[in-house]
Scaffold this motif. Structure first.
Motif, PDB file in Angstrom:
ATOM      1  N   LEU A 144     -15.797  -1.586   3.749  1.00  0.00           N
ATOM      2  CA  LEU A 144     -14.444  -1.176   4.111  1.00  0.00           C
ATOM      3  C   LEU A 144     -14.022   0.075   3.349  1.00  0.00           C
ATOM      4  N   THR A 145     -14.409   0.160   2.085  1.00  0.00           N
ATOM      5  CA  THR A 145     -14.077   1.347   1.293  1.00  0.00           C
ATOM      6  C   THR A 145     -14.711   2.588   1.900  1.00  0.00           C
ATOM      7  N   GLU A 146     -15.967   2.479   2.281  1.00  0.00           N
ATOM      8  CA  GLU A 146     -16.653   3.640   2.863  1.00  0.00           C
ATOM      9  C   GLU A 146     -16.059   4.006   4.222  1.00  0.00           C
ATOM     10  N   HIS A 176      -7.486  -3.946   1.447  1.00  0.00           N
ATOM     11  CA  HIS A 176      -6.496  -4.385   0.459  1.00  0.00           C
ATOM     12  C   HIS A 176      -6.605  -5.895   0.237  1.00  0.00           C
ATOM     13  N   ARG A 177      -6.723  -6.660   1.336  1.00  0.00           N
ATOM     14  CA  ARG A 177      -6.845  -8.107   1.231  1.00  0.00           C
ATOM     15  C   ARG A 177      -8.108  -8.516   0.479  1.00  0.00           C
ATOM     16  N   LEU A 184      -9.615  -7.092  -7.922  1.00  0.00           N
ATOM     17  CA  LEU A 184      -9.840  -5.712  -8.341  1.00  0.00           C
ATOM     18  C   LEU A 184      -8.502  -5.015  -8.580  1.00  0.00           C
ATOM     19  N   PRO A 185      -8.451  -4.078  -9.523  1.00  0.00           N
ATOM     20  CA  PRO A 185      -7.194  -3.376  -9.783  1.00  0.00           C
ATOM     21  C   PRO A 185      -6.798  -2.480  -8.614  1.00  0.00           C
ATOM     22  N   HIS A 186      -5.495  -2.288  -8.454  1.00  0.00           N
ATOM     23  CA  HIS A 186      -4.980  -1.397  -7.407  1.00  0.00           C
ATOM     24  C   HIS A 186      -5.527   0.011  -7.584  1.00  0.00           C
ATOM     25  N   ASP A 187      -5.934   0.627  -6.482  1.00  0.00           N
ATOM     26  CA  ASP A 187      -6.290   2.038  -6.520  1.00  0.00           C
ATOM     27  C   ASP A 187      -5.392   2.788  -5.537  1.00  0.00           C
ATOM     28  N   LEU A 192      -1.679   3.117  -0.754  1.00  0.00           N
ATOM     29  CA  LEU A 192      -1.444   3.643   0.585  1.00  0.00           C
ATOM     30  C   LEU A 192      -1.256   2.502   1.579  1.00  0.00           C
ATOM     31  N   ALA A 193      -2.071   1.456   1.461  1.00  0.00           N
ATOM     32  CA  ALA A 193      -1.941   0.301   2.357  1.00  0.00           C
ATOM     33  C   ALA A 193      -0.563  -0.332   2.221  1.00  0.00           C
TER      34      ALA A 193
END
Length: 332
Positions: A144-146, A176-177, A184-187, A192-193
């Protein structure tokens, strides 16, 4: 739903919403498979859809042997199809393979589906759910990140809610979910989400014509089960069934008075709402899940005819005539 000689697309839609709440859901799954075998589908193109639903029902009831048989047949029915339902069927097949200990096969199937993240909004939900079922939540986060980075590539500024509606929004939401589940910490993309979801929520709550969410209808039994399971949903759905259907009747009358035609209550169910919330990571009792589920029902055409004639049975399913049931509720 009683056995029918022929199952239509509308029947399949209704079964998806209600099958898990019946006394014998596994029996319905078997009937769906038999309808396919006996050529009792009104539209043969619904073969994959019927078998996928049968597989979902069997998996939910932990009958993994039957679920895998149905899912195998669903995948074969879709063959080389590229429609969104085909991707979901293959992801469901992989999820069941994970649950039966065939992890390598499951991962290979999902890897082949991975490119759908760049083109189909629903893919983010069903691929991440399948990976999570196999204990690969970390891989879901990576994919999902990619996909998010690919969607954002070349932008010089963060997108607005209108620009992000669709593929990017669903990628961000699912990522985000998944990251929350991994603690994991917020990035910056999590931020943005959050921002886009808040913008979309504000837009939905300030529109002058808040539909389809205000037409989401739960039959009496489903409504009671909703409040029992999530008491906090009272504000969104009503304190009791009378208030719930009165709200919907007033909204339908308002829309009709404004010149809208072809409108009607969107009949939902507890399991459908819970499934939507699980796929999207939303709170089942919250506004976001309610709005998203209503939009999903509208997209499927799960709309009841409205208004009935005064002396016909009321749309709410009470068994009373419309003139003695919901017709006067619009005045309350």
């Amino acid at each position: 739903m009683p056995t029918k000689d022929v199952l239509t697309s509308a029947d399949l839609t209704e079964l998806r919403q209600s099958a898990l709440g019946t006394a014998d859901p596994l029996g319905i799954a078997a009937e769906l498979a038999e309808a396919v075998e006996q050529g009792r589908l009104a539209d043969p193109a619904d073969t994959g859809r019927a078998l996928t639903l049968a597989a979902e029902i069997a998996e939910t009831r932990a009958r993994l042997d039957a679920a895998l048989r149905y899912a195998d047949r669903a995948v074969r029915a879709y063959a080389e199809s590229t429609e969104p339902d085909a991707g979901f069927a293959r992801a469901l097949h992989a999820r069941i393979l994970f649950r039966t200990g065939r992890s390598d096969e499951a991962l290979a199937e999902l890897t082949a589906l991975r490119p759908l993240l760049d083109s189909q909004p629903d893919a983010a939900a069903y691929l991440s759910a399948a990976l999570e079922a196999g204990g690969r939540t970390d891989l879901a986060e990576q994919w999902l990140t990619e996909a998010v980075e690919t969607a954002l590539r070349g932008r010089t500024a963060e997108p607005t809610a209108r620009e992000a509606a669709g593929l990017l929004f669903f990628l961000l939401q699912q990522r985000h979910r998944v990251r929350r589940e991994l603690a994991l910490p917020h990035d910056q993309n999590d931020n943005l989400a959050d921002r886009l979801e808040n913008e979309l929520f504000r837009t939905a709550t300030t529109t002058t014509e808040p539909e389809p969410v205000e037409r989401l209808f739960l039959p009496r039994g489903e409504f009671g089960a909703l409040l029992a399971r999530w008491p906090g949903s009272v504000e969104a759905y009503g304190r009791d069934w009378d208030e719930h259907r009165a709200r919907i009747q007033r909204e339908l009358v308002r829309l009709a008075d404004s010149g809208r035609v072809g409108i009607g209550p969107l009949r939902g169910g507890l399991e459908g709402l819970a499934g939507h919330a699980e796929r999207t990571g939303a709170d089942p009792a919250g506004t976001s899940a309610r709005a998203g589920y209503a939009a999903e029902l509208a997209g499927r055409g799960a709309q009841l005819p409205w208004p009935p004639e005064r002396n016909e049975a009321c749309w709410c399913g009470s068994g009373l005539k419309y003139k003695k049931c919901c017709l006067p509720r619009a005045r309350g």
